[in-house]
Motif scaffolding. Structure first.
Motif, PDB file in Angstrom:
ATOM      1  N   ARG A  78       0.907  -1.258   0.034  1.00 56.19           N
ATOM      2  CA  ARG A  78      -0.058   0.072  -0.069  1.00 56.19           C
ATOM      3  C   ARG A  78       0.547   1.324  -0.100  1.00 56.19           C
ATOM      4  O   ARG A  78       0.447   2.160  -0.613  1.00 56.19           O
ATOM      5  CB  ARG A  78      -0.975  -0.044   1.166  1.00 56.19           C
ATOM      6  CG  ARG A  78      -1.812  -1.205   1.324  1.00 56.19           C
ATOM      7  CD  ARG A  78      -3.187  -1.104   0.564  1.00 56.19           C
ATOM      8  NE  ARG A  78      -4.037  -0.209   0.815  1.00 56.19           N
ATOM      9  CZ  ARG A  78      -5.122  -0.047   1.415  1.00 56.19           C
ATOM     10  NH1 ARG A  78      -5.636  -0.977   2.054  1.00 56.19           N
ATOM     11  NH2 ARG A  78      -5.788   1.158   1.505  1.00 56.19           N
ATOM     12  N   LEU A  79       1.895   1.168   0.832  1.00 52.92           N
ATOM     13  CA  LEU A  79       2.843   2.289   0.805  1.00 52.92           C
ATOM     14  C   LEU A  79       3.574   2.551  -0.586  1.00 52.92           C
ATOM     15  O   LEU A  79       3.844   3.677  -1.010  1.00 52.92           O
ATOM     16  CB  LEU A  79       3.978   2.287   1.614  1.00 52.92           C
ATOM     17  CG  LEU A  79       3.383   2.261   3.280  1.00 52.92           C
ATOM     18  CD1 LEU A  79       4.358   2.025   4.091  1.00 52.92           C
ATOM     19  CD2 LEU A  79       3.028   3.796   3.538  1.00 52.92           C
ATOM     20  N   LEU A 135       9.805   5.128  12.387  1.00 54.45           N
ATOM     21  CA  LEU A 135      10.759   5.807  11.798  1.00 54.45           C
ATOM     22  C   LEU A 135      11.343   4.981  10.706  1.00 54.45           C
ATOM     23  O   LEU A 135      11.549   5.626   9.646  1.00 54.45           O
ATOM     24  CB  LEU A 135      11.865   6.573  12.779  1.00 54.45           C
ATOM     25  CG  LEU A 135      12.990   7.423  12.095  1.00 54.45           C
ATOM     26  CD1 LEU A 135      12.449   8.304  11.398  1.00 54.45           C
ATOM     27  CD2 LEU A 135      13.992   7.632  13.252  1.00 54.45           C
ATOM     28  N   PRO A 136      11.906   3.813  10.942  1.00 56.92           N
ATOM     29  CA  PRO A 136      12.431   2.970   9.909  1.00 56.92           C
ATOM     30  C   PRO A 136      11.455   2.824   8.720  1.00 56.92           C
ATOM     31  O   PRO A 136      11.987   2.859   7.631  1.00 56.92           O
ATOM     32  CB  PRO A 136      12.750   1.733  10.535  1.00 56.92           C
ATOM     33  CG  PRO A 136      12.915   2.139  12.065  1.00 56.92           C
ATOM     34  CD  PRO A 136      11.913   3.194  12.091  1.00 56.92           C
ATOM     35  N   GLN A 176      11.890   3.948   4.776  1.00 55.17           N
ATOM     36  CA  GLN A 176      12.020   2.890   3.811  1.00 55.17           C
ATOM     37  C   GLN A 176      11.112   3.631   2.664  1.00 55.17           C
ATOM     38  O   GLN A 176      11.231   3.611   1.563  1.00 55.17           O
ATOM     39  CB  GLN A 176      11.640   1.754   4.212  1.00 55.17           C
ATOM     40  CG  GLN A 176      12.367   0.914   5.125  1.00 55.17           C
ATOM     41  CD  GLN A 176      11.986  -0.320   5.699  1.00 55.17           C
ATOM     42  OE1 GLN A 176      10.661  -0.692   5.374  1.00 55.17           O
ATOM     43  NE2 GLN A 176      12.642  -0.907   6.774  1.00 55.17           N
ATOM     44  N   PHE A 177      10.242   4.343   3.147  1.00 54.36           N
ATOM     45  CA  PHE A 177       9.060   4.877   2.250  1.00 54.36           C
ATOM     46  C   PHE A 177       9.979   6.055   1.551  1.00 54.36           C
ATOM     47  O   PHE A 177       9.750   5.880   0.128  1.00 54.36           O
ATOM     48  CB  PHE A 177       7.884   5.604   2.876  1.00 54.36           C
ATOM     49  CG  PHE A 177       7.029   6.269   2.182  1.00 54.36           C
ATOM     50  CD1 PHE A 177       6.001   5.692   1.330  1.00 54.36           C
ATOM     51  CD2 PHE A 177       7.177   7.677   1.786  1.00 54.36           C
ATOM     52  CE1 PHE A 177       5.185   6.513   0.319  1.00 54.36           C
ATOM     53  CE2 PHE A 177       6.287   8.421   0.744  1.00 54.36           C
ATOM     54  CZ  PHE A 177       5.381   7.757   0.246  1.00 54.36           C
ATOM     55  N   VAL A 178      10.546   7.151   2.063  1.00 50.99           N
ATOM     56  CA  VAL A 178      11.421   7.872   1.307  1.00 50.99           C
ATOM     57  C   VAL A 178      12.261   7.228   0.271  1.00 50.99           C
ATOM     58  O   VAL A 178      12.471   7.821  -0.815  1.00 50.99           O
ATOM     59  CB  VAL A 178      11.953   8.659   2.414  1.00 50.99           C
ATOM     60  CG1 VAL A 178      12.754   9.758   1.502  1.00 50.99           C
ATOM     61  CG2 VAL A 178      10.986   9.748   3.081  1.00 50.99           C
ATOM     62  N   GLN A 179      12.950   6.219   0.706  1.00 44.14           N
ATOM     63  CA  GLN A 179      13.707   5.480  -0.197  1.00 44.14           C
ATOM     64  C   GLN A 179      13.176   5.022  -1.379  1.00 44.14           C
ATOM     65  O   GLN A 179      13.590   5.187  -2.447  1.00 44.14           O
ATOM     66  CB  GLN A 179      14.610   4.505   0.622  1.00 44.14           C
ATOM     67  CG  GLN A 179      15.543   4.844   1.622  1.00 44.14           C
ATOM     68  CD  GLN A 179      16.239   3.920   2.216  1.00 44.14           C
ATOM     69  OE1 GLN A 179      15.801   2.781   2.496  1.00 44.14           O
ATOM     70  NE2 GLN A 179      17.317   4.107   3.057  1.00 44.14           N
ATOM     71  N   ARG A 180      12.071   4.434  -1.395  1.00 47.18           N
ATOM     72  CA  ARG A 180      11.259   3.866  -2.097  1.00 47.18           C
ATOM     73  C   ARG A 180      10.645   4.834  -3.069  1.00 47.18           C
ATOM     74  O   ARG A 180      10.654   4.695  -4.352  1.00 47.18           O
ATOM     75  CB  ARG A 180       9.878   3.024  -1.634  1.00 47.18           C
ATOM     76  CG  ARG A 180       8.992   2.575  -2.596  1.00 47.18           C
ATOM     77  CD  ARG A 180       7.722   1.790  -2.087  1.00 47.18           C
ATOM     78  NE  ARG A 180       8.332   0.214  -1.717  1.00 47.18           N
ATOM     79  CZ  ARG A 180       8.035  -0.292  -0.755  1.00 47.18           C
ATOM     80  NH1 ARG A 180       7.674   0.171   0.357  1.00 47.18           N
ATOM     81  NH2 ARG A 180       8.647  -1.614  -0.649  1.00 47.18           N
ATOM     82  N   PHE A 181      10.059   5.820  -2.626  1.00 43.81           N
ATOM     83  CA  PHE A 181       9.795   7.023  -3.355  1.00 43.81           C
ATOM     84  C   PHE A 181      10.662   7.542  -4.270  1.00 43.81           C
ATOM     85  O   PHE A 181      10.640   7.921  -5.469  1.00 43.81           O
ATOM     86  CB  PHE A 181       9.283   8.275  -2.598  1.00 43.81           C
ATOM     87  CG  PHE A 181       8.723   9.375  -2.828  1.00 43.81           C
ATOM     88  CD1 PHE A 181       7.487   9.710  -3.617  1.00 43.81           C
ATOM     89  CD2 PHE A 181       9.733  10.711  -2.917  1.00 43.81           C
ATOM     90  CE1 PHE A 181       7.048  10.874  -4.330  1.00 43.81           C
ATOM     91  CE2 PHE A 181       9.111  11.862  -3.444  1.00 43.81           C
ATOM     92  CZ  PHE A 181       8.040  11.888  -4.315  1.00 43.81           C
ATOM     93  N   ALA A 182      11.876   7.841  -3.643  1.00 41.78           N
ATOM     94  CA  ALA A 182      13.028   8.502  -4.556  1.00 41.78           C
ATOM     95  C   ALA A 182      13.513   7.202  -5.721  1.00 41.78           C
ATOM     96  O   ALA A 182      13.655   7.840  -6.632  1.00 41.78           O
ATOM     97  CB  ALA A 182      14.394   8.483  -3.416  1.00 41.78           C
ATOM     98  N   ARG A 183      13.245   6.131  -5.395  1.00 44.38           N
ATOM     99  CA  ARG A 183      13.893   4.991  -6.403  1.00 44.38           C
ATOM    100  C   ARG A 183      12.809   5.179  -7.371  1.00 44.38           C
ATOM    101  O   ARG A 183      13.158   4.663  -8.477  1.00 44.38           O
ATOM    102  CB  ARG A 183      14.181   3.714  -5.648  1.00 44.38           C
ATOM    103  CG  ARG A 183      15.399   3.332  -5.011  1.00 44.38           C
ATOM    104  CD  ARG A 183      15.483   1.986  -4.678  1.00 44.38           C
ATOM    105  NE  ARG A 183      14.644   1.371  -3.980  1.00 44.38           N
ATOM    106  CZ  ARG A 183      14.595   1.359  -2.490  1.00 44.38           C
ATOM    107  NH1 ARG A 183      15.488   1.666  -1.729  1.00 44.38           N
ATOM    108  NH2 ARG A 183      13.516   0.705  -1.970  1.00 44.38           N
ATOM    109  N   ALA A 184      11.556   5.353  -7.128  1.00 44.51           N
ATOM    110  CA  ALA A 184      10.586   5.412  -7.847  1.00 44.51           C
ATOM    111  C   ALA A 184      10.457   6.549  -9.017  1.00 44.51           C
ATOM    112  O   ALA A 184       9.812   6.737  -9.841  1.00 44.51           O
ATOM    113  CB  ALA A 184       9.202   5.162  -7.533  1.00 44.51           C
TER     114      ALA A 184
END
Length: 190
Positions: free
Chosen positions: A84-85, A158-159, A163-171
């Protein structure tokens, strides 16, 4: 800080008519709704866990109060699924929304119950009256109704936020720095 989707959509429309970008810390709107409305940037990851929630209406109701809504959204990170994230991240990227996650604020609030909090060397530049007054952890916890269990949830979230920010950036999403200073234990410049 705009709360409901109609207010947000109207504000975005008015700003766009004047050629202005819109940064939003959403409340009663989800990040997906804010992105669809045309915001330029999303502050503090607000509305992300709400958008990924299986019960966004429960969170919408909690946002009747700033602190209750923010607390519920922070704790929701522990309930949402990675899939979902990932959908929320993809929606934000598709809508060209920049994320200003202010992870330092999320981290600082999770540390409010730490016994060694006041010995942090970064506090050297903060006036002692601030640290013992409005930044006093007991006072912050009392003002916001936060318990040790809530602080533990903040730490555990927080982790997942990172992880969401990393996923968002990778996308392909754009991430920019932000602190939401002045906030307790978010020291400007550090």
């Amino acid at each position: 800080r705009l709360t409901n989707y109609l207010q947000l959509a109207e504000a975005v429309q008015e700003a766009r008519a004047r050629g202005l970008p819109v940064a939003a810390q959403v409340g009663q709107s989800t990040a997906n709704e804010a992105g669809a409305a045309g915001i330029t940037s999303l502050e503090q990851l607000s509305g992300v866990s709400d958008a990924a929630s299986d019960d966004p209406e429960r969170l919408r109701r909690a946002h009747g109060s700033l602190i209750e809504g923010w607390t519920a959204s922070e704790r929701e990170w522990l309930r949402v699924t990675p899939d979902r994230l990932a959908q929320v991240a993809a929606n934000l990227v598709r809508n060209c929304v920049t994320a200003v996650p202010t992870l330092v604020l999320h981290e600082a609030l999770g540390r409010l119950g730490d016994a060694n909090l006041k010995s942090d060397s970064t506090l050297a530049s903060v006036p002692a009256a601030i640290v013992s007054g409005e930044w006093n952890p007991a006072s912050v916890l009392s003002r916001n109704g936060w318990t040790p269990a809530i602080l533990l949830d903040f730490k555990r979230a927080l982790p997942l936020q990172q992880q969401f920010v990393q996923r968002f950036a990778r996308a392909g999403g754009r991430v920019v720095a932000g602190t939401d200073a002045p906030q307790p234990y978010v020291v400007p410049g550090v």
